[in-house]
Structure formats: C-alpha cells, structure tokens
Design an enzyme around this catalytic site. Structure first.
Site, PDB file in Angstrom:
ATOM      1  N   TYR A  57      -0.614   7.239   3.475  1.00  0.00           N
ATOM      2  CA  TYR A  57      -0.059   6.393   4.536  1.00  0.00           C
ATOM      3  C   TYR A  57       1.480   6.360   4.408  1.00  0.00           C
ATOM      4  O   TYR A  57       2.049   7.099   3.612  1.00  0.00           O
ATOM      5  CB  TYR A  57      -0.692   4.993   4.484  1.00  0.00           C
ATOM      6  CG  TYR A  57      -2.184   5.054   4.719  1.00  0.00           C
ATOM      7  CD1 TYR A  57      -2.686   5.321   5.997  1.00  0.00           C
ATOM      8  CD2 TYR A  57      -3.090   4.907   3.677  1.00  0.00           C
ATOM      9  CE1 TYR A  57      -4.055   5.415   6.223  1.00  0.00           C
ATOM     10  CE2 TYR A  57      -4.455   5.000   3.896  1.00  0.00           C
ATOM     11  CZ  TYR A  57      -4.934   5.250   5.175  1.00  0.00           C
ATOM     12  OH  TYR A  57      -6.282   5.358   5.396  1.00  0.00           O
ATOM     13  N   HIS A 101       0.861  -1.194   0.000  1.00  0.00           N
ATOM     14  CA  HIS A 101       0.000   0.000   0.000  1.00  0.00           C
ATOM     15  C   HIS A 101       0.893   1.238   0.000  1.00  0.00           C
ATOM     16  O   HIS A 101       1.412   1.638   1.040  1.00  0.00           O
ATOM     17  CB  HIS A 101      -0.902  -0.026   1.230  1.00  0.00           C
ATOM     18  CG  HIS A 101      -2.030   0.965   1.191  1.00  0.00           C
ATOM     19  ND1 HIS A 101      -2.074   2.022   0.299  1.00  0.00           N
ATOM     20  CD2 HIS A 101      -3.179   1.047   1.918  1.00  0.00           C
ATOM     21  CE1 HIS A 101      -3.196   2.722   0.501  1.00  0.00           C
ATOM     22  NE2 HIS A 101      -3.874   2.144   1.469  1.00  0.00           N
ATOM     23  N   HIS A 126      -2.624   6.991  -0.783  1.00  0.00           N
ATOM     24  CA  HIS A 126      -3.632   7.588   0.111  1.00  0.00           C
ATOM     25  C   HIS A 126      -3.078   8.290   1.344  1.00  0.00           C
ATOM     26  O   HIS A 126      -3.801   8.489   2.310  1.00  0.00           O
ATOM     27  CB  HIS A 126      -4.660   6.523   0.549  1.00  0.00           C
ATOM     28  CG  HIS A 126      -5.319   5.819  -0.605  1.00  0.00           C
ATOM     29  ND1 HIS A 126      -6.122   4.719  -0.463  1.00  0.00           N
ATOM     30  CD2 HIS A 126      -5.294   6.064  -1.937  1.00  0.00           C
ATOM     31  CE1 HIS A 126      -6.563   4.316  -1.644  1.00  0.00           C
ATOM     32  NE2 HIS A 126      -6.067   5.125  -2.562  1.00  0.00           N
TER      33      HIS A 126
END
Ligand SMILES: Cc1cc2nc3c(=O)[nH]c(=O)nc-3n(C[C@H](O)[C@H](O)[C@H](O)COP(=O)(O)O)c2cc1C
Length: 372
Positions: free
Chosen positions: A175, A170, A173
């Site tokens: 993070y 990931h 977004h």
C-alpha cells in the site's frame, strides 16, 4: 512441553502495559456503511477484548486524502461521524478491559481485492505505478506528499483525543507507504526516492515524525512493515541485515516504538543463509537491529497461511507450533499477532489460556461474510 506462561505475562511499551502478548492483527472487513463504524463494529471489537486478547489493532482505517481507500466499506478515520463511531468502539473495548489502536491507512494505487469500485479522485502513489512497469493513477506532487503526511498526523492526534491507547501506521503489503519503500513502485528523483532503501524510507520517516509531534512523546506508535507485497509475494525491501537497518532504524529514530513485522508463517527465518533454518524471524532481526519492541505474526494456531483465505479457503486448528512461547521467552520478539483465528473465534485467547485446546476450531472462510 514449554509452558505458555510467558504468553500471559504483561508487556510495557512507552507507558502502555498490555496484560498478555497476544495482539489482534489488523483485518479489513469492509463493512462500514458510508465509511462510519457503527454499533456492530463496536460489538465485534468488544467481543475480542472480552475474549482476552491483550491489544486490538483495528482494521485499516483511512486518512483524510481524496483517494485514500480502494473499497467503499473501509472506514474513515476522519470526519465527525466516523470519529464518533470510532470513539464508541474504543469505549466498548475499554469497558471490556481491552486496549486498542487504529491502523491508519492509505491504500495508494492498489486495487481492491473484493470489489471493482474505484474512488472518484485519481488514485495516487509515489510514481503512478501499482507494480513494476504497471501504471495506475497519478504520481504524487510534493504538495500531495506534504498533505498526506499532515493527514497521518491529524488522524493520530484524533486517535489520542478519542481515547485510543496507541496508533499503528500501515506501512506494509504494497500500500502507499510500502510503495515508497519498494524500488518497483518508487522511481522518484526527489527527497522521497532514490536507489537505496534509506532514501526510499524518507516518506515514512516524515510521516512518523509528524505523527510523533502530533501525539507527543508518551503515546506508543507502531508501524506495520512487510517484505512481501500483495502485488508480488516474493518482493523484498531489504535483502540483508544492513539493508534492514537502513530501512527501519531511521523510522525508529523518527519515533516508532513498535515494529509490527508481517510475515506469513512466524517461525520462518528471515535470513536463513546467515543464521540457519532455526534463525531469527523478521521481527527478531528488526528487534536486534533497531532495539524497538516488535510484534510477529503469521499462521499462529493454523495449518495454512492467510493468502488462501482470500481464495475462500479455511484453515485447520493446530497446536501452538513454531516454539512460540520459547521464542518470546528468549527475547526474539515481544508480542504475537493473531488474525484469522480471531475472526472465527472471539474467545480464542481465553481458550488457549485455559488450555481448552479441544475447543480451538481453526478458521472458516465463510466467517468473513459476517461481522460477529
Ligand atoms: C480478511 C483479512 C483482512 C486483512 N486486512 C488487513 C489490514 O487491513 N491491514 C493489515 O495490515 N493486514 C491485514 N491482513 C493481514 C493480517 O493482519 C495478518 O497479518 C494475516 O492474516 C496473517 O495472520 P494469521 O495467519 O494469524 O491470519 C488481513 C488478513 C485477512 C485474513
């Protein structure tokens, strides 16, 4: 009307053949008691596999760092109990004929959207910021960074050992990985920071290289990236194709097979000033500039984008707008992720395949309360 045939044609990437082009988007459900995926999670993913989706990306599941999660319901991807739970998930999905990869995550310094819970250890990020001029937690030392890179690699090695078909990191977004990309949160002067996106991409490249070494050459690695951040929907990591190349090409060279390019509405052009309102979307540019396979995403089959979901809003079903099949046919991108439609309807893909369009009901925000 264009036929949907291409959407139900196979796609192969680094030895993994997917039966169709639909991918379940990673969606945090925050319902893992003690961070351990249980029978209800296995059943939830099994139902989506049985419902025909070609590839499942799990909810974000965190690596072995002290403050890698910002909500106590987020599952771990480390420790024997959580890994045994994940092995059951993978087996359930495979038994239903599906393919599955975990989305490996570190939430960096972000706050949870759902709770006021905070981890016991200090939250960590490149420069101790959660947004521009917005301090939170500590700045990571080089030792912290090396340990984080090793934790991504170890989680990926576990994924392969447990029988998963690929891993996704990931990197989107806002993070941790995206906090390294973003100039608003990365003020470092060492090897992991700098004025250019190429310099700020080095942390992700290190993580990818370590993951590639851990899983070997014949195991697909996906990386999720976005321009937008939950801290600032208008922020961008790359404002031109050259910057996008500087951002993403080193990551593909480090071992990424699939770039999963997150946007809110997949039909929106990434650089309309260059190729017009019908121009390539984010996944289209990423594929063109790097040669990697790409996944697009955003409001497939729905009338409203997903930011409204967190405010408790549902979304009506629409036809497959945005020339989805034609775009895949033309090679703009390879795969399409679907999020909220699959929360509300595990059989959405099979209904599209069988043209049972009157049965497509959209997304109800109340469905987020349960894991069915
Ligand atoms: C409840 C919910 C949880 C989400 N959790 C994650 C996540 O853990 N990781 C991630 O990369 N994106 C996450 N997203 C974004 C989705 O993967 C997807 O990009 C977004 O919902 C847009 O797709 P859609 O319009 O088809 O719903 C989440 C979205 C929703 C609605």
């Amino acid at each position: 009307m264009m036929s949907n045939e291409i959407l139900f044609s196979p796609f192969t990437v680094n030895g993994l053949t997917l039966p169709n082009r639909f991918v379940m988007a990673p969606m945090t459900r925050a319902m893992a008691q003690d961070g351990i995926p249980a029978a209800k999670q296995a059943e939830y993913y099994r139902r989506r596999a049985a419902g025909g989706v070609g590839l499942i990306l799990t909810e974000g599941t965190v690596i072995d760092r002290p403050a890698s999660r910002n909500d106590p319901g987020i599952p771990f991807f480390h420790g024997s109990a959580a890994l045994a739970g994940w092995e059951n998930v993978a087996q359930a999905v495979h038994a239903a004929g599906g393919r599955i990869g975990p989305q490996l995550w570190h939430t960096g310094s972000t706050r949870s959207m759902g709770t006021n819970w905070v981890p016991e250890s200090p939250v960590e990020s490149p420069s101790g910021l959660v947004g521009p001029n917005d301090p939170r937690g500590i700045a990571m030392t080089e030792e912290n960074i090396a340990d984080t890179v090793a934790a991504f690699a170890s989680a990926a090695a576990s994924a392969r050992k447990l029988g998963f078909d690929l891993v996704e990191l990931h990197g989107a977004h806002g993070y941790l990985i995206d906090q390294f990309f973003w100039q608003g949160t990365n003020l470092r002067h060492d090897a992991f920071g700098g004025a250019t996106i190429a310099e700020r991409s080095r942390f992700a490249a290190s993580a990818i290289r370590a993951v590639r070494q851990a899983v070997g050459p014949a195991f697909p690695i996906a990386l999720r990236v976005s321009q937008w951040k939950q801290q600032d929907y208008a922020a961008r990591n790359a404002c031109s194709p050259d910057e996008m190349t500087a951002w993403l090409l080193p990551l593909v060279e480090a071992g990424v097979d699939i770039l999963h390019c997150s946007q809110r509405r997949f039909w929106e052009p990434e650089f309309p000033e260059l190729d017009g309102e019908q121009g390539l979307n984010f996944a289209g540019w990423a594929k063109k500039l790097t040669g990697a396979a790409t996944i697009s995403v955003g409001s497939v089959g729905l009338s409203d984008d997903f930011f409204s979901a967190f405010g408790g809003q549902g979304s009506h079903a629409t036809t497959l707008q945005g020339n989805l099949a034609a775009r895949i046919e033309q090679g703009e991108f390879d795969l399409i992720a679907i999020g909220r439609v699959l929360i509300s309807d595990a059989d959405w893909v099979n209904k599209v395949r069988d043209e049972r369009t009157q049965e497509l009901a959209g997304f109800k925000a109340t469905d987020l309360a349960t894991l069915d």
